[in-house]
Design an enzyme around this catalytic site. Sequence first.
Site, PDB file in Angstrom:
ATOM      1  CE  LYS A 194       5.422  52.217  56.491  1.00 38.30           C
ATOM      2  NZ  LYS A 194       5.644  50.792  56.756  1.00 38.30           N
ATOM      3  CB  THR A 251       7.755  50.612  53.150  1.00 38.48           C
ATOM      4  OG1 THR A 251       7.838  50.946  54.688  1.00 38.48           O
ATOM      5  CG2 THR A 251       6.576  49.635  53.340  1.00 38.48           C
TER       6      THR A 251
END
Length: 337
Positions: A194, A251
């Site tokens: 991620k 994120t």
Amino acid sequence: MADLQRIAVLGAGSWGTTFAKVLADAGREVTLWARRPEVAEEIRDAHTNSAYLTGVRLPERLTATTDPAAALAGADAVVLAVPSQSLRANLAGWRELLPPGAPLVSLAKGVELGTLKRMSEVVAEVAGVPDEQVVVVSGPNLAREIAQEQPSAAVVACADHDRAVLVQRACSSRYFRPYTNTDVVGCELGGACKNVIALSCGMAVGLGFGTNTVATLITRGLAEMARLGSKLGADPLTFAGLAGVGDLVATCTSALSRNRTFGERLGRGETVAQAQRAAGGQVAEGVMSCSSIRALAGGLGVDMPITDAMYRVCHEGADPRRLGAELLGRQRKHEWS
């Protein structure tokens, strides 16, 4: 197994300090190890860590030291909160001080350069402990929001479910809800990948693109990490959970995300060195992880075009705008192929 009452947290950055706060708010006695004496002194005496969490008050029961032996003495569990690429060296120095049998909890998200090992593998190897003793915490965990006691959740993953439950119990608080999982591989890959996808989302914003582009990168990034996870034996459901899509969305979309912010600077035309200086000398984890994840995927024959593009921007000086056109111009295929 008895409850975990005394916990050492090694690493006083934003996430290490925040997780120490969570543990203390959950009623545990927590000692935080800080590398810098002034940080340890401020945490211990003023109950703040202004270098990383400005304006956040830390619990009275949370203390700090620069002496790893003092932090680890009598600890029921050890939380490792140092960056992924420095975990091996730090842990090697602490190995002889680790309490026998104590769960070793990794907060680091990445794949080690060179060895291509996940963080739990590094911990087990360096500490000389079985895989079942290593626990991973992952999820949509932007440190500042949790430190401000905004509601959040996470995954506590361990091959030994009972040990995961112990750590789950130790960090459960009124604002932090942990779930257990035994899929350590999937949770770690989600946490590592991620960061790379967040770089691409920030880069897209820096280039002036909008929500459709970011949503496309998030979704196709999820497909990349799921392909890699499948090859390594991860449970596909993990990527639909907190350690997968949850962490990915947080994120990739938050201004608090170092990786997204770093990518945005690259998209605006800054070099990696310029973006690093603007970030106070810190390099986003995704900049290093894109190299190790790309190598891992390449060795397994897994197609990860976004990861490859981020590697070329960060390590080969490629133009982000040109790479965007290349991604759109790739051969058309079925969505799940």
